[in-house]
Design an enzyme around this catalytic site. Structure first.
Site, short mmCIF file in Angstrom:
data_model
loop_
_atom_site.label_atom_id
_atom_site.label_comp_id
_atom_site.label_asym_id
_atom_site.label_seq_id
_atom_site.Cartn_x
_atom_site.Cartn_y
_atom_site.Cartn_z
N ASN A 1 2.09 3.45 8.82
CA ASN A 1 1.24 2.51 8.09
C ASN A 1 1.38 2.55 6.58
OD1 ASN A 1 -0.93 4.05 6.82
ND2 ASN A 1 -1.34 4.74 8.90
N CYS A 2 0.94 1.44 6.02
CA CYS A 2 0.99 1.24 4.57
C CYS A 2 -0.42 1.03 4.05
CB CYS A 2 1.85 0.04 4.24
SG CYS A 2 3.49 0.10 4.96
N VAL A 3 -1.35 1.79 4.56
CA VAL A 3 -2.73 1.72 4.06
C VAL A 3 -2.77 2.34 2.68
CG1 VAL A 3 -5.11 2.31 4.55
CG2 VAL A 3 -3.53 1.98 6.41
N GLN B 1 0.77 -1.23 0.00
CA GLN B 1 0.00 0.00 0.00
C GLN B 1 0.80 1.27 0.00
OE1 GLN B 1 -3.13 -0.60 2.88
NE2 GLN B 1 -4.05 -1.84 1.30
N LEU C 1 1.74 -2.78 10.07
CA LEU C 1 1.71 -2.15 8.75
C LEU C 1 0.50 -1.24 8.60
CD1 LEU C 1 2.78 -5.03 6.32
CD2 LEU C 1 4.22 -3.42 7.52
#
Lengths: 426, 349
Positions: free
Chosen positions: A241-243, A112, A209
């Protein structure tokens, strides 16, 4: 609590033998910075590039964007509990390198991370195309799992931002802005006739993550709590985060939270901005119920008349958003929610994963499923093949000529749910 | 360049034939513009021209829907128009239904761009807003000037094939298709402004009206689970290692169907998740955490369930539109029923 933000406008970044800021130009000694970052044994290599507005440059995959800041006066340091020791921030004086940012990239961590185009149609959708960016290409040692990988890159970005921020500690600011939040009692006495408004800031906390840290605390392990708005400006909240890139709040967004800015703009004239309630977006139903109960309770305890609620991410957090809205409205407090939409590529599908009639005042950051075409760029910083696997991309997103056809989701900050942008949908 | 040929559809009232007593007026066509067509024609300037006006009584149209539509359509097509304008009908219900029917039929059957105008509460608006563009007007003919000013540029845009913007920009009644555009103010400022209006009790317009959600009632319970054939279906993105069908990490455009005949355990070496919306580490270490093949095999051996269906179905729920999800569910459901599956364990993430 009162904070002065001293803005030092950065109009260019250049590599040089001595790191400094002179005539509004940021000079970076990459050797020195590299040595500092490589103290982390998990970082195999780090390279630097500069990306400026208008260039035919694409940064992919982007993990985080961070604005360099430094504490000049007042308690604590930037990124308390993470880089600086744990001490309350948000008062005194902070200097900011306005117009500059640190962008982290490197081999992809999850799915993401996003794309920043410095020119062309993609540039219109990301606020970071307008900044002078120092890009860190971070490659980790082999065999590192995603969690550790994410942490390594997160810290490299924060350390760089702090390093650059320190260059501005002694500088005279080009412009100074002052933000002040009175105590609840003082505010009521001072503005007896103004509607009292709080800001409910939902933080992504779905799991590793997908985490956000507040004074170093993993937000998924925290109950809903309160901050002074100025604490955000000193880095009390950081992104881990890797949203999906389009609607994750980077650390830059937290430092420059637009709801905080726009509530302050009307504070004392049209409303009384009481404070920020931060809550999480955990995945378990019990957590969702507990956190939204707590949000509504704090709103009730503060006795405010209205709240703005902002979201981060989509799908699962839509349920947190609607729970917060429903429970706060049930207390007789007016709400406006800020979200974005996943209405399908044709725009004809239901936009949210949850809904309630009480959510009758909604601001949208646009439909993230919209398909866009990003033309080829002359320079790619990072790894272009990530285009096929990042959220919003698909098999074949990356064309032979280097152009990318993907959903708007892939662009960092495109449908931001803090309301950072002008993009919307109807 | 030749002028764009426009045919205008109006009712007996706006054609000044008469009111309710003339509502049974049968369709007729006249050359050139009639009544409100004059204002339209003037606004079209040298770009377009009303070549004919088709008139029909509202009662006649609504009481003879099928034949009247046919008659009106054939009159319209005989003038070979490039564009058809119907109404505006304001808040006149039967006129609104007629305008909606005519405009939608012109668009669908003749393939010619068509636009109409109505007040948002006109029943014709609800009936046709998803079929044809309806410009929002005031509730009475006093709003004719504004309606013409909005309908003319929009109609010309339709004919030119230019990209149609969002309802907020173009002025049509929201048709369920969400279109992105850039607002004047950023979202946070719009939110604060909206909250202040809401607090003062002033009118405001939400940017996203809440939809009505489908509710699916649960099926009846399985009578004897020890005889039941059970299938696993997941939106958690579990796929054979390497994601052979390239199911997207978000906004999945497909679902996968995989054979698990003889497989008793999903391992790190054989399965993984394609899902981009959650932490993949634990699912990749042991995909049974999302798709519990191991436990169901044990139950199968112990006779706690009848059998585990030979195939599992999987897609990625992350950012996948409801319309796509529905389509996958219909297709998967059909196959499961055909394969004699009694029950499904549906896992999400």
């Amino acid at each position: 609590m009162k904070l002065e933000i001293g803005q030092i406008f950065i109009r260019d970044i250049q590599f040089d033998a001595v790191s400094r800021i002179e005539n509004n130009i940021l000079y970076v000694n990459t050797q020195e910075l590299k040595a500092l970052l490589l103290e982390d044994e998990h970082l195999a290599s780090v390279d630097f590039e500069i990306a400026k507005p208008g260039e035919k440059t694409r940064i992919i995959p982007v993990k985080d964007v961070i604005e360099p800041r430094v504490k000049v006066e007042g308690g604590g340091g930037i990124f308390p509990g993470v880089l600086a020791k744990v001490e309350a921030v948000g008062s005194g004086r902070t200097n900011v390198l306005k117009g500059a940012a640190v962008v982290t990239t490197g081999r992809i961590v999850g799915f993401q991370e996003g794309i920043i185009d410095m020119s062309g149609p993609g540039a219109d959708y990301t606020p970071f195309s307008k900044l002078n960016n120092l890009v860190l290409i971070c490659e980790t040692v082999d065999g590192l799992k995603q969690h550790a990988h994410e942490k390594v890159v997160r810290f490299a970005g924060l350390k760089t931002a702090a390093y650059l921020g320190r260059l501005a500690k002694e500088l005279v600011a080009d412009e100074v802005k002052t933000y002040e939040t009175p105590s609840v009692k003082e505010g009521m006495l001072k503005y007896p006739d103004l509607p009292r408004v709080a800001y409910v800031l939902m933080l992504q906390s779905q799991g590793l993550l997908h985490d956000t840290y507040v004074y170093g605390v993993d937000m998924k392990q925290s109950l809903t709590t309160m901050l002074y708005p100025t604490e955000l400006m000193d880095g009390a909240i950081i992104s881990g985060n890797c949203v999906s890139a389009c609607d994750k709040n980077t650390t830059y967004h937290h430092l420059n939270n637009p709801v905080v800015e726009d509530l302050f703009a009307k504070h004392g004239t049209e409303l009384n901005f009481v404070g920020v309630i931060i809550t999480n977006e955990n995945v378990y139903l019990a957590d969702k119920e507990r956190s939204s109960d707590w949000t509504a309770k704090l709103v009730e305890l503060l006795g405010v008349d209205g709240v703005v609620i902002s979201q981060e991410g989509f799908g699962n957090p839509d349920t947190d958003l609607i729970m917060n809205c429903k429970k706060i409205e049930a207390k007789g407090v007016k709400t406006v929610i800020i979200t974005d939409e996943y209405a399908g590529r044709d725009g004809a599908s239901q936009s949210l994963a949850d809904a309630d009639a009480s959510a009758d005042a909604v601001v949208t950051g646009g439909n993230a499923n919209m398909v866009i075409e990003l033309p080829p760029m002359e320079r790619i910083i990072g790894h272009k093949e990530a285009a096929d696997v990042i959220a919003g991309g698909f098999d074949g997103s990356l064309k032979e000529d280097g152009s990318i056809v993907a959903e708007l989701q892939v662009i960092t900050g495109a449908t931001n749910e803090l309301g950072f942008n002008k993009l919307s949908a109807r | 360049m030749a002028k764009i040929r426009v045919v205008h559809y109006i009712n007996q009232f706006f054609a000044q034939i008469g009111g309710e007593e003339k509502a049974d007026h049968k369709p007729e066509a006249r050359e050139g513009f009639v009544g409100p067509g004059m204002a339209f024609n003037a606004a079209f300037g040298d770009k377009a021209e009303i070549v004919a006006t088709v008139i029909c009584g509202d009662s006649y149209f609504n009481e003879n829907l099928e034949t009247a539509t046919k008659e009106v359509l054939s009159m319209i097509s005989s003038y070979k128009p490039d564009l058809v304008i119907a109404g505006p009908a304001f808040n006149a219900g039967r006129y609104g239904m007629a305008c909606g029917t005519v405009a939608a039929a012109v668009k669908e059957q003749l393939g010619i761009p068509a636009v109409t105008g109505m007040y948002i509460e006109n029943p014709g608006a609800d009936g046709f807003k998803t079929k044809v563009h309806i410009i929002a007007t005031k509730n009475s003919a006093a709003g004719m000037k504004d309606a013409v000013a909005a309908m003319v540029p929009f109609a010309l845009k339709l004919v030119s094939g230019e990209k149609i913007g969002s309802s907020a920009e173009e002025g049509y009644i929201p048709n369920g298709i969400r279109v992105n555009f850039f607002e004047e103010k950023r979202g946070s400022e719009r939110a604060v402004d909206m909250l202040l209006k809401k607090l003062k009790g002033e009118p405001y317009v939400t940017e996203f009206p809440m939809p009505d959600f489908d509710r699916v009632p649960p099926n009846k319970a399985i009578k004897d689970i020890t005889k039941a054939k059970i299938a696993l279906v997941t939106s958690g993105g579990i796929v054979p290692k390497g994601n052979p069908d390239h199911i997207e990490s978000s906004s999945a455009s497909k679902y996968g169907k995989y054979d698990i005949n003889g497989i008793t355990d999903l391992t790190e070496a054989t399965y993984e998740t394609a899902h981009g919306g959650y932490d993949p580490v634990y699912a990749n270490l042991d995909a049974d955490r999302v798709l519990p093949v191991d436990v169901l095999r044990e139950y199968e051996t112990q006779g706690k369930i009848g059998s585990l269906h030979r195939y599992f179905y999987t897609t990625v729920g992350n950012g996948t539109s409801v319309a796509n999800s529905k389509a996958y569910a219909l297709a998967i459901g059909k196959e499961l029923v055909a394969d004699g599956v009694d029950a499904v364990i549906l896992t999400s993430t």
